[in-house]
Design a protein around this motif. Structure first.
Motif, PDB file in Angstrom:
ATOM      1  N   PRO A 106       0.831  -1.212   0.000  1.00  0.00           N
ATOM      2  CA  PRO A 106       0.000   0.000   0.000  1.00  0.00           C
ATOM      3  C   PRO A 106       0.861   1.255   0.000  1.00  0.00           C
ATOM      4  CG  PRO A 106      -0.779  -1.583   1.640  1.00  0.00           C
ATOM      5  CD  PRO A 106       0.537  -2.094   1.140  1.00  0.00           C
ATOM      6  N   VAL A 107       0.352   2.314  -0.572  1.00  0.00           N
ATOM      7  CA  VAL A 107       1.124   3.552  -0.724  1.00  0.00           C
ATOM      8  C   VAL A 107       1.399   4.203   0.625  1.00  0.00           C
ATOM      9  CG1 VAL A 107       0.300   4.003  -3.043  1.00  0.00           C
ATOM     10  CG2 VAL A 107      -1.031   4.822  -1.101  1.00  0.00           C
ATOM     11  N   ILE A 108       0.628   3.844   1.651  1.00  0.00           N
ATOM     12  CA  ILE A 108       0.845   4.462   2.964  1.00  0.00           C
ATOM     13  C   ILE A 108       2.028   3.848   3.710  1.00  0.00           C
ATOM     14  CG2 ILE A 108      -1.586   5.091   3.218  1.00  0.00           C
ATOM     15  CD1 ILE A 108      -1.958   2.673   5.004  1.00  0.00           C
ATOM     16  N   LEU A 109       2.604   2.761   3.147  1.00  0.00           N
ATOM     17  CA  LEU A 109       3.721   2.081   3.809  1.00  0.00           C
ATOM     18  C   LEU A 109       5.016   2.328   3.046  1.00  0.00           C
ATOM     19  CD1 LEU A 109       2.052  -1.364   4.644  1.00  0.00           C
ATOM     20  CD2 LEU A 109       2.150   0.703   6.057  1.00  0.00           C
ATOM     21  N   ALA A 110       6.114   2.478   3.808  1.00  0.00           N
ATOM     22  CA  ALA A 110       7.429   2.687   3.204  1.00  0.00           C
ATOM     23  C   ALA A 110       8.087   1.370   2.825  1.00  0.00           C
ATOM     24  CB  ALA A 110       8.329   3.474   4.151  1.00  0.00           C
ATOM     25  N   SER A 111       7.903   0.330   3.652  1.00  0.00           N
ATOM     26  CA  SER A 111       8.486  -0.973   3.356  1.00  0.00           C
ATOM     27  C   SER A 111       7.682  -2.050   4.066  1.00  0.00           C
ATOM     28  CB  SER A 111       9.960  -1.044   3.786  1.00  0.00           C
ATOM     29  OG  SER A 111      10.060  -0.982   5.204  1.00  0.00           O
ATOM     30  N   LEU A 112       7.806  -3.274   3.546  1.00  0.00           N
ATOM     31  CA  LEU A 112       7.089  -4.407   4.135  1.00  0.00           C
ATOM     32  C   LEU A 112       7.884  -5.666   3.853  1.00  0.00           C
ATOM     33  CD1 LEU A 112       3.265  -4.964   3.953  1.00  0.00           C
ATOM     34  CD2 LEU A 112       4.827  -6.861   3.634  1.00  0.00           C
ATOM     35  N   THR A 113       8.362  -6.316   4.899  1.00  0.00           N
ATOM     36  CA  THR A 113       9.156  -7.542   4.756  1.00  0.00           C
ATOM     37  C   THR A 113       8.752  -8.538   5.840  1.00  0.00           C
ATOM     38  OG1 THR A 113      10.906  -6.616   6.144  1.00  0.00           O
ATOM     39  CG2 THR A 113      11.143  -6.345   3.751  1.00  0.00           C
ATOM     40  N   PHE A 114       9.193  -9.779   5.659  1.00  0.00           N
ATOM     41  CA  PHE A 114       8.999 -10.808   6.680  1.00  0.00           C
ATOM     42  C   PHE A 114      10.137 -10.696   7.711  1.00  0.00           C
ATOM     43  CE2 PHE A 114       6.704 -13.041   3.219  1.00  0.00           C
ATOM     44  CZ  PHE A 114       5.502 -13.252   3.884  1.00  0.00           C
ATOM     45  N   SER A 115       9.784 -10.565   8.969  1.00  0.00           N
ATOM     46  CA  SER A 115      10.802 -10.668  10.008  1.00  0.00           C
ATOM     47  C   SER A 115      10.857 -12.086  10.572  1.00  0.00           C
ATOM     48  CB  SER A 115      10.525  -9.675  11.140  1.00  0.00           C
ATOM     49  OG  SER A 115       9.281  -9.964  11.760  1.00  0.00           O
ATOM     50  N   LYS A 116       9.755 -12.840  10.401  1.00  0.00           N
ATOM     51  CA  LYS A 116       9.733 -14.227  10.834  1.00  0.00           C
ATOM     52  C   LYS A 116       8.682 -14.966  10.032  1.00  0.00           C
ATOM     53  CE  LYS A 116       9.282 -17.204  14.918  1.00  0.00           C
ATOM     54  NZ  LYS A 116       9.002 -17.257  16.387  1.00  0.00           N
ATOM     55  N   LEU A 117       9.022 -16.186   9.607  1.00  0.00           N
ATOM     56  CA  LEU A 117       8.057 -16.998   8.864  1.00  0.00           C
ATOM     57  C   LEU A 117       8.361 -18.473   9.096  1.00  0.00           C
ATOM     58  CD1 LEU A 117       6.775 -16.380   5.251  1.00  0.00           C
ATOM     59  CD2 LEU A 117       7.034 -18.662   6.162  1.00  0.00           C
ATOM     60  N   THR A 118       7.531 -19.115   9.871  1.00  0.00           N
ATOM     61  CA  THR A 118       7.579 -20.572  10.019  1.00  0.00           C
ATOM     62  C   THR A 118       6.159 -21.097   9.904  1.00  0.00           C
ATOM     63  OG1 THR A 118       7.358 -20.459  12.433  1.00  0.00           O
ATOM     64  CG2 THR A 118       9.590 -20.484  11.528  1.00  0.00           C
ATOM     65  N   LEU A 119       6.014 -22.322   9.441  1.00  0.00           N
ATOM     66  CA  LEU A 119       4.694 -22.893   9.188  1.00  0.00           C
ATOM     67  C   LEU A 119       4.126 -23.651  10.373  1.00  0.00           C
ATOM     68  CD1 LEU A 119       5.065 -24.097   5.493  1.00  0.00           C
ATOM     69  CD2 LEU A 119       4.185 -21.936   6.369  1.00  0.00           C
ATOM     70  N   GLY A 120       4.832 -23.695  11.489  1.00  0.00           N
ATOM     71  CA  GLY A 120       4.294 -24.305  12.687  1.00  0.00           C
ATOM     72  C   GLY A 120       4.434 -25.820  12.699  1.00  0.00           C
ATOM     73  N   THR A 121       3.734 -26.433  13.645  1.00  0.00           N
ATOM     74  CA  THR A 121       3.865 -27.873  13.875  1.00  0.00           C
ATOM     75  C   THR A 121       2.696 -28.683  13.347  1.00  0.00           C
ATOM     76  OG1 THR A 121       2.837 -27.615  16.061  1.00  0.00           O
ATOM     77  CG2 THR A 121       5.249 -27.473  15.943  1.00  0.00           C
ATOM     78  N   VAL A 122       1.639 -28.021  12.883  1.00  0.00           N
ATOM     79  CA  VAL A 122       0.449 -28.736  12.399  1.00  0.00           C
ATOM     80  C   VAL A 122       0.551 -28.912  10.892  1.00  0.00           C
ATOM     81  CG1 VAL A 122      -2.064 -28.726  12.224  1.00  0.00           C
ATOM     82  CG2 VAL A 122      -0.947 -27.796  14.260  1.00  0.00           C
ATOM     83  N   ALA A 123       0.583 -30.144  10.452  1.00  0.00           N
ATOM     84  CA  ALA A 123       0.683 -30.441   9.017  1.00  0.00           C
ATOM     85  C   ALA A 123      -0.681 -30.293   8.344  1.00  0.00           C
ATOM     86  CB  ALA A 123       1.204 -31.865   8.810  1.00  0.00           C
ATOM     87  N   PRO A 124      -0.719 -29.874   7.086  1.00  0.00           N
ATOM     88  CA  PRO A 124      -1.991 -29.826   6.355  1.00  0.00           C
ATOM     89  C   PRO A 124      -2.522 -31.233   6.111  1.00  0.00           C
ATOM     90  CG  PRO A 124      -0.166 -29.368   4.871  1.00  0.00           C
ATOM     91  CD  PRO A 124       0.416 -29.425   6.249  1.00  0.00           C
ATOM     92  N   GLN A 125      -3.812 -31.318   5.862  1.00  0.00           N
ATOM     93  CA  GLN A 125      -4.464 -32.592   5.587  1.00  0.00           C
ATOM     94  C   GLN A 125      -4.941 -32.605   4.141  1.00  0.00           C
ATOM     95  OE1 GLN A 125      -4.993 -35.320   7.976  1.00  0.00           O
ATOM     96  NE2 GLN A 125      -3.325 -34.102   8.830  1.00  0.00           N
TER      97      GLN A 125
END
Length: 564
Positions: A106-125
């Protein structure tokens, strides 16, 4: 003597019991055999067989015929290896999605990045798998997946005011269908050259946003802007027909990449009987149309105030990447001014329903939600004119809405560029140039059938009024007395200044000595007659319980240029 008689009676009674027992066992054996035969017959039944026995009306709403096979074994193994899959997938998602987030930032933001990304312990079905027969030299597989996970996703957001906000994406719920394509098939292990994967269908994507140590609502509009950005990034990065290609064997796989395959020309003609969303007055409807729900690809019509039967007659163009699976979606809203618009109803149409190069007129019933198939409430209908033109279409077909359309063998209307701009080679200014299709329209009003009675005697004295919308040119037929199936066979001519954007309105009236009664109307665009030159058809009358109008339309073109 008594002993002999008793012995005889006993023997006869015993034989009777034996015979009765044998017959009973034979009967029970036959019943068991018949029951086994019946069960075996049901076991051999296919879905198509069951549909032949019972129509869909007899099935409850929760009955669904699925071609998917269970994948319990896959889910068990996925749970074991999920810690390793999660780590690898987290890095892959971060590398691919972060550029998309920056693109839709969005134009109201200067930057946007991931500081943390993990998918957790629950696997998809994975709840099902099916093989798609699409006639290509490869294998296409679709996996239905459900995931209510516990990932840890934190976005590092910075505003132009220097404020840094760590935003957590939590409570993610996802249900969808992934498509895997193994192609081309080769004679070298593993027997396919590349794997393509894509999100074929996104059934549900829910999540919540929370500022760590704060309240996201303190910045107005930020939550909606971030949510819209995430959905756009998912749509543009992995949702079908977008696909990711992973080469397995060396080779050129450019033919697997996403490419336009055609153009869909859509004319939003009108809507009728829309639900009124306003307490005072009537709704102010406008339409939003799209094939892919991306902000830069969604089209919006003008708003027509205080009208439940709006006539738009607006033209839109869409790029098509896969005509066999994509569909056109139209949503009708009530414009509430400064407040959020309220949805009146929506509809969709599969593009595979269209015949390439043929103009198709359709009335689509509006529903509350595209995922709900059974909606008995009348929310109105919308009329569209559709024309699908595949790339490289042969047999001399030309699209009247594109930059090159030969109106006659001697005259051509040309415009350069996708936006209709004429480029001047000597360095002059670039002007927008529209194709103006000028000509003479001949309309023969042949007859009407099964008109609704308008007189007390169960008859009517009908006549037809013809109006060309842009110029408001009018003509009318003679009155046919006391007939519900009148025959006129009258021809009228109209000089049309802009055929691609004009429309013909025909209204049927009942002639009375002291007035007239409305009996219905039909609205026609001119695209079909411009393409075909001449055609004859029967059209139902809107606003009437019964009745049709038979017409013959003929076009004599005289194309010109007009700069705008």
């Amino acid at each position: 003597m008594g002993f002999v008689v008793g012995l005889v009676i006993g023997v006869i009674f015993g034989l009777g019991l034996i015979v009765a027992f044998v017959r009973s066992e034979n009967t029970r054996s036959k019943l068991r055999s018949d029951l086994a035969t019946t069960i075996a017959a049901f076991a051999r039944m296919t879905v198509e067989d069951s549909r032949k026995l019972l129509s869909p009306d007899y099935y409850p709403s929760w009955v669904v015929f699925s071609q998917h096979q269970k994948l319990t074994w896959l889910n068990l193994h996925l749970e074991k290896i999920w810690p390793y899959v999660s780590e690898a997938a987290s890095e892959l998602i971060k590398a691919n999605v972060e550029p998309m987030l920056e693109q839709y930032r969005p134009v109201i933001l200067a930057s946007l990045t991931f500081s943390k990304l993990t998918l957790g312990t629950v696997a998809p079905q994975f709840t099902g798998v099916s093989i798609i027969e699409d006639g290509t030299q490869g294998i296409t597989m679709e996996l239905e997946m459900q995931w209510d996970g516990n990932p840890s996703i934190i976005l590092d957001i910075k505003t132009y005011l220097g404020v840094s906000l760590p935003v957590q994406v939590k409570d993610i719920g996802f249900t969808g269908v992934f498509r895997l394509m193994f192609r081309p098939l080769v004679d070298e292990l593993p027997c396919f050259g590349a794997v393509c994967f894509s999100l074929r269908q996104k059934k549900k994507l829910d999540f919540k946003l929370k500022v760590i140590g704060g309240d996201i609502s303190t910045i107005p509009g930020l939550s909606d802007a971030i949510e819209s950005m995430i959905r756009d990034a998912v749509e543009d990065s992995i949702t079908w027909p977008v696909r990711k290609i992973i080469p397995i064997l060396p080779g050129d796989y450019s033919d697997l990449e996403l490419k336009p395959v055609g153009i869909l020309e859509v004319k939003l003609v009108q809507a009728k009987e829309l639900t009124n969303k306003d307490i005072i007055g009537k709704s102010d409807p406008y339409a939003v149309l799209y094939v892919r729900p991306l902000r830069d690809r969604m089209k919006k019509s003008r708003t027509i105030s205080n009208q439940l039967n709006p006539v738009w007659n607006e033209h839109f163009e869409f790029v098509i990447e896969d005509a066999s699976t994509q569909h056109l979606v139209i949503k009708i809203y009530d414009d509430e001014g400064v407040q959020s618009s309220e949805l009146i109803g929506c509809a969709q149409l599969q593009l595979s329903y269209l015949e390439p190069g043929k103009v198709k007129y359709v009335w689509l019933k509006l529903v509350k939600d595209l995922e709900i198939q059974r909606d008995n409430k009348n929310r109105g209908q919308v009329q569209l004119e559709l024309l699908y033109i595949p790339n490289g279409m042969e047999n001399g077909f030309t699209n009247p809405f594109t930059q090159k359309f030969s109106m006659t063998s001697l005259e051509k209307v040309l415009k350069s560029g996708a936006e209709g701009k004429e480029v001047v080679e000597n360095g002059g200014e670039v002007k927008r140039r529209e194709v103006i299709v000028r000509g003479v329209l001949s309309v023969t009003v042949i007859s009407a059938e099964d008109l609704t009675p308008a007189d007390l005697m169960g008859k009517a004295d009908p006549y037809v009024v013809l109006v060309l919308k842009k110029t408001e040119s009018k003509n009318k037929t003679r009155v046919v007395n006391e007939s519900l199936n009148p025959v006129w066979n009258q021809t009228f001519e109209f000089v049309v200044e802009d055929g691609l954007h004009d429309m013909l309105i025909l209204e049927v009236w009942d002639h009375d000595t002291f007035g007239k009664d409305y009996m219905g109307k039909c609205i026609l665009t001119l695209t079909k007659v411009i393409l075909e030159g001449e055609y004859k058809d029967t059209f139902p009358l809107d606003g009437a319980k019964t009745g049709t109008l038979t017409l013959n339309l003929k076009w004599n073109p005289q194309p010109i240029y007009r700069d705008s």
